[in-house]
Structures are given as structure tokens and as C-alpha cells.
Scaffold this motif. Structure first.
Motif, mmCIF file in Angstrom:
data_model
loop_
_atom_site.group_PDB
_atom_site.id
_atom_site.type_symbol
_atom_site.label_atom_id
_atom_site.label_comp_id
_atom_site.label_asym_id
_atom_site.label_seq_id
_atom_site.Cartn_x
_atom_site.Cartn_y
_atom_site.Cartn_z
ATOM 1 N N GLY A 72 0.786 -1.226 0.000
ATOM 2 C CA GLY A 72 0.000 0.000 0.000
ATOM 3 C C GLY A 72 0.816 1.273 0.000
ATOM 4 O O GLY A 72 0.311 2.332 0.381
ATOM 5 N N GLU A 73 2.086 1.206 -0.432
ATOM 6 C CA GLU A 73 2.883 2.425 -0.534
ATOM 7 C C GLU A 73 3.753 2.376 -1.777
ATOM 8 O O GLU A 73 4.056 1.299 -2.308
ATOM 9 C CB GLU A 73 3.760 2.632 0.707
ATOM 10 C CG GLU A 73 4.962 1.720 0.806
ATOM 11 C CD GLU A 73 5.960 2.135 1.892
ATOM 12 O OE1 GLU A 73 5.845 3.259 2.423
ATOM 13 O OE2 GLU A 73 6.857 1.326 2.191
ATOM 14 N N ILE A 74 4.135 3.567 -2.223
ATOM 15 C CA ILE A 74 5.080 3.716 -3.328
ATOM 16 C C ILE A 74 6.351 4.322 -2.766
ATOM 17 O O ILE A 74 6.335 5.417 -2.214
ATOM 18 C CB ILE A 74 4.520 4.627 -4.439
ATOM 19 C CG1 ILE A 74 3.229 4.043 -5.016
ATOM 20 C CG2 ILE A 74 5.555 4.821 -5.544
ATOM 21 C CD1 ILE A 74 2.521 4.971 -5.985
ATOM 22 N N VAL A 75 7.440 3.597 -2.901
ATOM 23 C CA VAL A 75 8.757 4.113 -2.516
ATOM 24 C C VAL A 75 9.506 4.427 -3.805
ATOM 25 O O VAL A 75 9.730 3.545 -4.644
ATOM 26 C CB VAL A 75 9.545 3.107 -1.660
ATOM 27 C CG1 VAL A 75 10.979 3.601 -1.442
ATOM 28 C CG2 VAL A 75 8.852 2.899 -0.322
ATOM 29 N N GLY A 76 9.829 5.700 -3.996
ATOM 30 C CA GLY A 76 10.538 6.128 -5.188
ATOM 31 C C GLY A 76 12.034 6.194 -4.945
ATOM 32 O O GLY A 76 12.480 6.570 -3.862
ATOM 33 N N ILE A 77 12.793 5.816 -5.954
ATOM 34 C CA ILE A 77 14.253 5.921 -5.884
ATOM 35 C C ILE A 77 14.687 6.966 -6.895
ATOM 36 O O ILE A 77 14.523 6.797 -8.100
ATOM 37 C CB ILE A 77 14.935 4.573 -6.152
ATOM 38 C CG1 ILE A 77 14.514 3.556 -5.090
ATOM 39 C CG2 ILE A 77 16.453 4.739 -6.174
ATOM 40 C CD1 ILE A 77 15.171 2.215 -5.221
ATOM 41 N N ALA A 78 15.212 8.071 -6.377
ATOM 42 C CA ALA A 78 15.670 9.170 -7.217
ATOM 43 C C ALA A 78 17.177 9.065 -7.400
ATOM 44 O O ALA A 78 17.891 8.577 -6.526
ATOM 45 C CB ALA A 78 15.314 10.511 -6.565
ATOM 46 N N GLY A 79 17.634 9.542 -8.530
ATOM 47 C CA GLY A 79 19.073 9.543 -8.776
ATOM 48 C C GLY A 79 19.350 9.751 -10.243
ATOM 49 O O GLY A 79 18.510 9.460 -11.106
ATOM 50 N N LYS A 138 -1.016 -2.809 -3.273
ATOM 51 C CA LYS A 138 0.237 -3.309 -3.835
ATOM 52 C C LYS A 138 1.423 -2.516 -3.266
ATOM 53 O O LYS A 138 1.306 -1.327 -2.954
ATOM 54 C CB LYS A 138 0.239 -3.192 -5.356
ATOM 55 C CG LYS A 138 -1.038 -3.668 -6.041
ATOM 56 C CD LYS A 138 -1.371 -5.108 -5.728
ATOM 57 C CE LYS A 138 -2.627 -5.548 -6.482
ATOM 58 N NZ LYS A 138 -3.057 -6.910 -6.104
ATOM 59 N N ALA A 139 2.547 -3.186 -3.153
ATOM 60 C CA ALA A 139 3.792 -2.538 -2.735
ATOM 61 C C ALA A 139 4.579 -2.198 -3.998
ATOM 62 O O ALA A 139 4.851 -3.091 -4.813
ATOM 63 C CB ALA A 139 4.597 -3.465 -1.840
ATOM 64 N N ILE A 140 4.938 -0.920 -4.161
ATOM 65 C CA ILE A 140 5.535 -0.476 -5.428
ATOM 66 C C ILE A 140 6.882 0.185 -5.170
ATOM 67 O O ILE A 140 6.979 1.142 -4.393
ATOM 68 C CB ILE A 140 4.589 0.506 -6.147
ATOM 69 C CG1 ILE A 140 3.257 -0.184 -6.463
ATOM 70 C CG2 ILE A 140 5.236 1.033 -7.427
ATOM 71 C CD1 ILE A 140 2.193 0.743 -7.023
ATOM 72 N N LEU A 141 7.902 -0.338 -5.837
ATOM 73 C CA LEU A 141 9.228 0.278 -5.828
ATOM 74 C C LEU A 141 9.421 0.920 -7.195
ATOM 75 O O LEU A 141 9.380 0.241 -8.228
ATOM 76 C CB LEU A 141 10.313 -0.760 -5.567
ATOM 77 C CG LEU A 141 11.733 -0.215 -5.338
ATOM 78 C CD1 LEU A 141 11.792 0.634 -4.066
ATOM 79 C CD2 LEU A 141 12.743 -1.355 -5.256
ATOM 80 N N LEU A 142 9.597 2.234 -7.202
ATOM 81 C CA LEU A 142 9.595 3.020 -8.429
ATOM 82 C C LEU A 142 10.960 3.650 -8.668
ATOM 83 O O LEU A 142 11.504 4.312 -7.783
ATOM 84 C CB LEU A 142 8.529 4.120 -8.322
ATOM 85 C CG LEU A 142 8.482 5.180 -9.416
ATOM 86 C CD1 LEU A 142 7.938 4.584 -10.711
ATOM 87 C CD2 LEU A 142 7.622 6.365 -8.976
ATOM 88 N N VAL A 143 11.494 3.454 -9.856
ATOM 89 C CA VAL A 143 12.742 4.106 -10.267
ATOM 90 C C VAL A 143 12.440 5.007 -11.450
ATOM 91 O O VAL A 143 11.793 4.596 -12.413
ATOM 92 C CB VAL A 143 13.814 3.065 -10.653
ATOM 93 C CG1 VAL A 143 14.968 3.734 -11.396
ATOM 94 C CG2 VAL A 143 14.346 2.354 -9.419
ATOM 95 N N LEU A 179 4.542 10.837 -7.461
ATOM 96 C CA LEU A 179 3.958 9.516 -7.234
ATOM 97 C C LEU A 179 4.323 8.896 -5.886
ATOM 98 O O LEU A 179 3.542 8.119 -5.325
ATOM 99 C CB LEU A 179 4.404 8.547 -8.340
ATOM 100 C CG LEU A 179 3.862 8.794 -9.748
ATOM 101 C CD1 LEU A 179 4.524 7.855 -10.743
ATOM 102 C CD2 LEU A 179 2.349 8.608 -9.784
ATOM 103 N N SER A 180 5.486 9.239 -5.351
ATOM 104 C CA SER A 180 6.022 8.502 -4.201
ATOM 105 C C SER A 180 5.401 8.937 -2.884
ATOM 106 O O SER A 180 5.006 10.096 -2.704
ATOM 107 C CB SER A 180 7.542 8.686 -4.121
ATOM 108 O OG SER A 180 8.164 8.256 -5.305
#
Length: 521
Positions: free
Chosen positions: A290-297, A457-462, A472-473
Motif C-alpha cells: 500500500g505504498e510507493i517508494v521512489g528511488i531518485a538519482g 500493492k507494494a511499489i518500488l519506483l525508479v 507519485l512517491s
């Protein structure tokens, strides 16, 4: 209101320019005027004809009809060398540099028979240094391109154009691989070039940048020029509507996240590539349902390797990856059975087989599912499900027998998303969800991602698009040089995130800040 011809002389005039590729009319009766000493933006959806038009201006293509005028004089641009002689330079989205050459060698490349090399390398070095100082583009002439950050590589491309006498500079998606600070530095350079009387053309899909840097903007749709406006007299909403032909929701609408139990845990992950280089260095994170974790870089700092390690495509050198508390198998097929889905960063290399029909691509990785008859495929079941997915995801044209190569980038991305999203995944790894996707499809994709989060859903976003990560994150992790160097809420100031992306860590932003202890069980 369309822009009236200004008092200043036009650097560029295109009059009735048309170009077809077989039955496809890429440019249709294009009229464009760009005043000298201005920064002019060109925007439009994928396939709108922007790149074709700029390729005609730079001599890669020749128009079927119409006229080009440079500084009021009709010209024929048969190739890029002719464009350069006319004072036109182009900085491509993917830099045209030889990585194992020095800066000076790259600047000289292509001018071996010209005056620069004939008068000696020392004179070329002096000219390069003078131009760098004059335009704020300082870079070490003896540095290898491979050792330079992308912002410095872009400066080299601009210097290459200036050493050849460019008075008109075309930049294609110039900030796609830059940090926010590097983008700001580029904008200062472009403003200085404008102050010196140079003319700059920017092709970009980032409306925020259009509003920040341009004097005027032209909008293309379906091969036609639909309008040119003064930037100060328009807005992102108006430009988006002109691009798509309908009202577009630019802001991602989402409620607060409701995180549940941990779904994915990464513990002290280290990964070395085939040459023994560490691409991931002691990376730890926790992702909840239930969360979106965004990876910035900035691209190339370990984000791709992290996604591929979690997806079972790369074997870590050390550390653990846990799915619902159990170590994962390093086998993509087994992970799919455990309800982990992966949207790869490069849909052409990893997400699709472009020569396959859409219905074939719709079951890639899932072809042994009992719904399709197992080893003996049930074509009618595949066809029916593919048609259903194409309808639900608004894939155009909705033809399941069409080869995937014949769809636009946005529709290709929707085909990949539909295949992975519709399998009932618990964990989603999403890489560059809107890369090369037009603004209408971006709106649709963002909405689907939020719907998946809200469904638990668990979402890992790059994404290399910082605006996308922030929009989104629910939490943002920042990667630099293979490490997570900080965790921040998405509303964090863009400059602070940009500094982290560049490896500048302040108080509380060290490697330990990225371990996501807040999300631990």
C-alpha cells in the motif's frame, strides 16, 4: 493567441515544409519562425513530428516540399556538414562523444581536415579554452569523456558546436540525464548564449522547463504545427491541451498512503558486475504494502542494478532480499509465481519482442499459465485476454495481431504495464514508467500506478524524472554511487534532493538515512 512576427530578423523560417515516409506524413505544411537571439521551445506528443522537423533543419533528412530560410536567405541543407557551415549546431539527446577520447580530441573530431587541426592542436586548445571561459562552459580539455559527469559531457557537446561557429543551437531533450542543479546550470548557459545573440531551439516534453527558459513555444500535433505562442502568455495546461487535443490532468491526484505489512526487504545488498566493479554498496530498504517508494538519482548510480537484483536478473555478491519475510529465489519465473512483477526500464531490450504480435507479447513470461493451456497454447484464450487488456489500457490501435514495433512508445509501454499489472502482483518493480512516453499516456500511466497502490500493492519506483518521483512517491530514497544516501518525504525541496543526487550529503542525509528503519517491521 498566436505569436506575431517580431521586429527582430528571423534566424530560422520554415515555409510549407512537408516530409513523408511512405504513407506516413511526418510533417505536413509546417510554418515556423524563430527570431534571432531567442530561446524557442518545440513541444508535442510522441510522433508529433518534432524530431523529423529538427532532422530536416540539421540535414539528416531532406524535406519533400517547402522552403528553409536562415537569416532571411533561402538555403538547401543536404547534410549535417552543410548545416554546420550555415551556423547550425545540434546537441543530441544521446551524446555523440567518444568515451575513450579526451575533451579536446572530441572537439576536434570531424574537423580533422579543417582549420582547427591544420593550425595545430595548441591553437585548438586555446580556442576551446577561450570559448569555455566566454560562455561559462569550463571543462578540462585533457579529461577523458568517460571520467566526466553527464553535465560536463553536455558542456562538451555545446562547445563542439560553438567551435564550429554555431549561431543556432538545437538541443534535443537537454535535461533528460541531468540533476536539477545541472539543469539550472545549463539554463544559465543558454541565457548567456541568448544574451550574446545566439538562437536556441529546445525540444522537450517538460513543460515546466518550457515555462522557465523559453521566450516562445511552438506546439506540434500529428505532424502539424498547431500554434506558436509567447511563453509569458501561455500556461502548462494550455500547452498540454494543444499537444493532446483535449484537457489533460497534469497534477497527480492521490490520497494519503495506508502502508501495511512489509512486503519486500533488502538487507545490506552488495553487487559486483562482471568486471568486479561494485554497482551496489550495502543497500538496505523496506517496502510495505500500500505504498510507493521512489528511488531518485541520476542514471548510472545503481538504480538499474537494484531493480534487476530484486527481479532475479542479477545475483548479488552479498546481502539478502526477502519477499514476505522469505529469501527470494534468483529466478524471474519463480518470482512471478510469488506475485512479484517487473516493469523493466528499457521496454525494447527487456519488456517486449518488437517483432512479435501484441497478443504474443501479452503473455511473455506467463505463457505456461494454465489459462493459456500450458505447454499447448490456447490461442483463442490469449486473443481474448489481450483484447481485454488493450481495451482496459486504451492501447491504440486495439489490434492484437499488430506487431508491437508498429505501436508508439506510449502504447508499447501500456502493453507492458497491462501484462504485469493484470496478473494480480503483490509487489511491483517499476523502472522508468514514462520514459519516451507522451503527455496523454503519462497521465494514464500515473493514474494506474496510484490505483495499484490504493489496491494494497507494494511499489518500488525508479525514475530519472524527479518531478515524477515526487508526484507519485510516498517516500523518496536517493541513490548515489551505488548507495542510498538519504530518505526524504516527496514534498522535500527539489534543490535538497538534487544535492543528494549529486552526492552532497548534509546532516541526517548520510548512508544510514536510507535504510528506511521507519518502514521496518
Amino acid at each position: 493567441m498566436n505569436l506575431e512576427n517580431g521586429a527582430r530578423p528571423a534566424a530560422i523560417e520554415l515555409i510549407g515544409v512537408s516530409k513523408s515516409f511512405g504513407p506516413v506524413k511526418a510533417n505536413s505544411d509546417i510554418h515556423l519562425r524563430v527570431d534571432k537571439g531567442t530561446i524557442h521551445g518545440i513541444v508535442g506528443e510522441n510522433g508529433a513530428g518534432k524530431s523529423t522537423l529538427m532532422s530536416i533543419l540539421y540535414g539528416f533528412y531532406q524535406a519533400d516540399s517547402g522552403e528553409i530560410r536562415i537569416n532571411g536567405r533561402p538555403v538547401e541543407i543536404r547534410d549535417s556538414q552543410e548545416a554546420i557551415r550555415l551556423g547550425i549546431g545540434m546537441v543530441h539527446q544521446h551524446f555523440m562523444l567518444v568515451e575513450n577520447f579526451t575533451v579536446l580530441e572530441n572537439v576536434l573530431l570531424g574537423a580533422e581536415g579543417g582549420a582547427l587541426l591544420g593550425k595545430g592542436k595548441a591553437e585548438a586548445r586555446a580556442k576551446l579554452a577561450a570559448l569555455a571561459r566566454e560562455h561559462g562552459l569550463e571543462v578540462d580539455p585533457d579529461a577523458l569523456i568517460s571520467d566526466l559527469p553527464v553535465g560536463a559531457q553536455q558542456r562538451v557537446e555545446i562547445l563542439k558546436a560553438l567551435t564550429r561557429g554555431a549561431e543556432i543551437l538545437i538541443l534535443d531533450e537537454p535535461t533528460g540525464v541531468l540533476t536539477p542543479d545541472e539543469a539550472d546550470q545549463l539554463f544559465e548557459v543558454l541565457k548567456q548564449l541568448r544574451a550574446e545573440g545566439k538562437t536556441v531551439l529546445i525540444i522537450t516534453h517538460k513543460l515546466r522547463e518550457i515555462m522557465a527558459i523559453t521566450d516562445s513555444v511552438s506546439v506540434m500535433r500529428q505532424g502539424k504545427m498547431v500554434g506558436t505562442l509567447r511563453t509569458a502568455e501561455t500556461s502548462p495546461d494550455q500547452l498540454a491541451e494543444m499537444m493532446v487535443g483535449r484537457r489533460v490532468l497534469l497534477k497527480v491526484e492521490k490520497g494519503p498512503a495506508n502502508p501495511g505489512l512489509p512486503a519486500l526487504t533488502v538487507e545490506n545488498l552488495t553487487l559486483r558486475d562482471g568486471a568486479g566493479v561494485e554497482r551496489l554498496k550495502n543497500v538496505s530498504l523496506t517496502l510495505r504494502r500500500g505504498e510507493i517508494v521512489g528511488i531518485a538519482g541520476v542514471a548510472g548510480n545503481g538504480q538499474s542494478e537494484l531493480l534487476e537484483a530484486i527481479a532475479g536478473l542479477r545475483k548479488p555478491s552479498s546481502g539478502r532480499i526477502l519477499l514476505d519475510g522469505a529469501p527470494i529465489p534468483h529466478d524471474p519465473r519463480a518470482l512471478r509465481e510469488l506475485r512479484l512483477a517487473h516493469i523493466p526500464e528499457d521496454r525494447h531490450k527487456m519488456g517486449l519482442v518488437l517483432k512479435f504480435e501484441t497478443r504474443e507479447n501479452s503473455i511473455l513470461g506467463y505463457h505456461l499459465d494454465h489459462r493459456y493451456g500450458g505447454a499447448l497454447l490456447n490461442n483463442s484464450a490469449i486473443e481474448a485476454e489481450c483484447q481485454s487488456q488493450m481495451e482496459a489500457y486504451d492501447v491504440r490501435p486495439p489490434n492484437s495481431r499488430l506487431k508491437t514495433a508498429n505501436f508508439s512508445g506510449g502504447n508499447q509501454q501500456k502493453i507492458v504495464l497491462a501484462r504485469e499489472f493484470e496478473r494480480g502482483p503483490h509487489v511491483l518493480l517499476i523502472g522508468q514508467p514514462t520514459r519516451g512516453v507522451d503527455i496523454g499516456a503519462i497521465e494514464f500511466i500515473h493514474r494506474r500506478i496510484i490505483e495499484m497502490r490504493d489496491a494494497g500493492k507494494a511499489i518500488l519506483l525508479v525514475s530519472v524524472e524527479l518531478d515524477e518521483i515526487r508526484a507519485l512517491s510516498d517516500r523518496v530514497l536517493v541513490m548515489f554511487d551505488g548507495r542510498i544516501v538519504g530518505e526524504r518525504p516527496p514534498e522535500t525541496d527539489e534543490r535538497e534532493l538534487g544535492l543528494l543526487m549529486a552526492g552532497v550529503t548534509g546532516a541526517g542525509a548520510g548512508p544510514g538515512a536510507g535504510t528506511s528503519e521507519r518502514g521496518a517491521a
